[in-house]
Design a protein around this motif. Structure first.
Motif: not given
Length: 95
Positions: A1-13
């Motif tokens: 099965m296929k998955f879409i993975v989205q990410w966001n990070g804070l500038p502090t990371a």
């Protein structure tokens, strides 16, 4: 099965994300095949398309980066799969 993975990070990371990515190459866990990954320019944002037989590897992926990034993971369909599902839906609702 296929998955879409989205990410966001804070500038502090940012420093920690860069360090981990450079150390690991962003390799996926066992059971997860990376089909493609794209990164936004100038920020800790992006998405990947991965393939896995079950959600165990997907869970491992989320846990590996969860301390630095917020992640959203969605099951994904190809145009062909969606077309087949839509055709079946139309056929059952036109009777």
């Amino acid at each position: 099965m296929k998955f879409i993975v989205q990410w966001n990070g804070l500038p502090t990371a940012e420093g920690s994300v860069i360090e981990r990515f450079m150390k690991t190459g962003g390799q996926t866990p066992d059971g997860v095949k990376l089909l493609g990954r794209w990164h936004a320019i100038g920020g800790l944002h992006g998405f990947a398309v991965v393939e896995a037989e079950d959600t165990r590897g997907i869970s491992a992926l989320a846990l590996e980066w969860g301390d630095l990034l917020t992640m959203s993971i969605f099951p994904a369909m190809t145009d062909e799969d969606l077309g087949a599902a839509l055709a079946k839906h139309q056929a059952t609702h036109q009777q």
